[in-house]
Design a protein around this motif. Structure first.
Motif: not given
Lengths: 372, 109
Positions: A245, A258, A292, B50
């Motif tokens: 990321d 996360h 994600f 995310g």
């Protein structure tokens, strides 16, 4: 009767300041006020209190939220954006957020680091100059302005020391309250190392490679500090999803959110700005591959972000190289001062690195186009 | 940010934003939100961490939600009064949408 205590760097070290205040309170020193400018804490003699303190930094300057007040947090003193809260309950389970404080100290760190960079170069030059003068002691004449030099040296040194101090404290603070540390796996057997460079410019390739390694039973244990050496351990094959990321700017809750969703942090660049990080999550056969985001628009935005960052790096390196080359050329023409051709060649060869990044970035953009 | 401006930027709400705020009727952790949305939509809407991170960051900046910490130092998210007002507006809009859908449903058979 009041007592005053001086604590110059208290705001960078609230981890120690809070227990210090609790300790003083248990000895009967009640906090009355804090002067933000002189860094002076004023206490009043009173009955001993068994309380815990929390220092809160809140730019919005709103009143305490209902949940916090219901959890027995009580404001002792406020000044500017600062609040000093105490709680006399035993089993406190709700705490005010420390995000505001972390954000403030991050800004201070960046300003200090910038200042340090700005100071170090002239400082080194001056140091060399003075060194040459001092070794030839006969050439030194006493100057009435030596104190200016001394003040300058002192201020440079104090900026450097303060930068290092805030950096260390900031890291410890983030680890303690925001779960930002890298997850290290226990090693039981033999490990081996593989090297990968400049993977930030093609994150999809690294993700794929690591997943394939895991499927062959090579499990990533950790990544070296600068992110070039990947240490593996041989084990049983498994399905692991990797996410590489990139964030231009991260908020304090980044790592924790996360991690709470089952991701392990394998690598992270040290600062909250331009953050590269690597995450892994194991999943069972037949399950969806953890990502994600599952949203197309967000995935595209992420690709754009990486492309933007890579372009920035390319432009920056090219600019520096061209400035040096141009300076060398003009020195040669105007002063007749010949820059060593070795240096010039080194500069030309170093053009290869932005070129390589450019090719990687271009390929990454093409690949992402066909995927999405 | 003024409430008019917030209404303008957030309404009509994305499905993600709507379900995140809907699950904050009680304060929750980030992962608690993901789980709750999955339950509410019977697994149709799976939010990645995310997605949650991005949306919560924006909402916190606009003071639609606020944060505090529990004894394990985990961040807990809670809806603010501004957030509640935003939800009231959005729910009214959805009611109208729903009523219109019911009214003309038959025409599309």
């Amino acid at each position: 009767m009041t007592t005053k205590k001086w604590r110059p760097l208290w705001s960078y070290d609230t981890e120690k300041t809070e227990p210090w205040l609790s300790n003083l309170s248990s000895q009967g020193n009640r906090l009355i006020s804090v002067n933000r400018f002189t860094r002076m804490f004023t206490f009043e003699q009173g009955p001993a209190e068994d309380v815990q303190f929390q220092v809160v930094y809140d730019k919005s300057r709103k009143t305490l939220s209902k949940v916090i007040m219901e959890s027995n947090w009580e404001e002792v003193f406020y000044t500017g954006n600062w609040r000093f809260l105490k709680n006399d309950s035993k089993g406190v389970s709700i705490y005010p957020s420390r995000e505001g404080l972390l954000k403030r100290n991050r800004i201070h760190f960046y300003v200090l680091a910038g200042l340090a960079m700005f100071c170090v170069m002239p400082f080194l030059m001056m140091f060399l100059l003075i060194w040459t003068l001092l070794t030839d002691i006969n050439s030194v004449e006493p100057s009435p302005y030596w104190w200016i030099t001394a003040v300058y040296f002192m201020s440079v040194i104090s900026v450097l020391v303060l930068t290092i101090f805030t950096a260390i404290k900031l890291k410890a603070f983030e680890r303690k309250y925001f779960n930002s540390a890298v997850d290290d796996n226990e090693v039981s057997g033999k490990t081996f190392t593989k090297w990968r460079f400049a993977w930030m410019y093609e994150p999809d390739k690294l993700e794929k490679w690591l997943s394939e390694m895991a499927a062959e039973g090579n499990h990533l244990i950790r990544v070296g500090k600068i992110g070039t050496n990947f240490i593996f351990e041989k084990g049983t094959p498994s399905h692991v999803s990797f996410v590489c990321d990139y964030q231009i700017k991260t908020t304090p809750s980044y790592a924790d959110i996360h991690k709470s969703a089952g991701w392990q942090l394998k690598f992270t660049s040290p600062y909250s700005l331009t953050k590269h990080s690597l995450w892994s999550q194991e999943y069972a056969e037949g399950e969806d591959i953890p990502r994600f985001t599952y949203d197309d628009a967000e995935q595209k935005a992420q690709v754009r972000k990486v492309l933007l960052a890579s372009t920035g790096v390319i432009m920056y390196t090219l600019a520096i190289i061209f400035i040096y080359l141009w300076m060398g050329q003009s020195f040669e023409r105007q002063v007749g001062w010949n820059v060593h051709s070795f240096i010039e060649w080194a500069m030309i060869i170093s053009l290869l690195s932005p070129l390589m990044i450019m090719i990687k970035t271009f390929n990454y953009a093409i690949r992402m186009r066909s995927v999405n | 940010m003024k409430i008019e401006k917030i209404l303008k930027t957030y309404i009509p709400m994305t499905e993600t934003a709507f379900y995140i705020l809907l699950s904050l009727t009680i304060p929750r952790h980030g992962y608690g939100i993901i789980k709750h949305v999955e339950e509410l939509t019977k697994g149709r809407l799976v939010l990645g961490s995310g997605t949650i991170y991005g949306t919560l960051t924006k909402m916190q900046r606009d003071e639609i939600i606020t944060v505090y910490a529990d004894e394990k130092r985990k961040t807990i998210y809670e809806i603010t009064d501004v957030g509640k007002e935003l939800m009231r507006h959005e729910v009214n809009r959805l009611k109208e949408l729903h009523a219109s859908a019911l009214m003309y449903e038959g025409e599309f058979k």
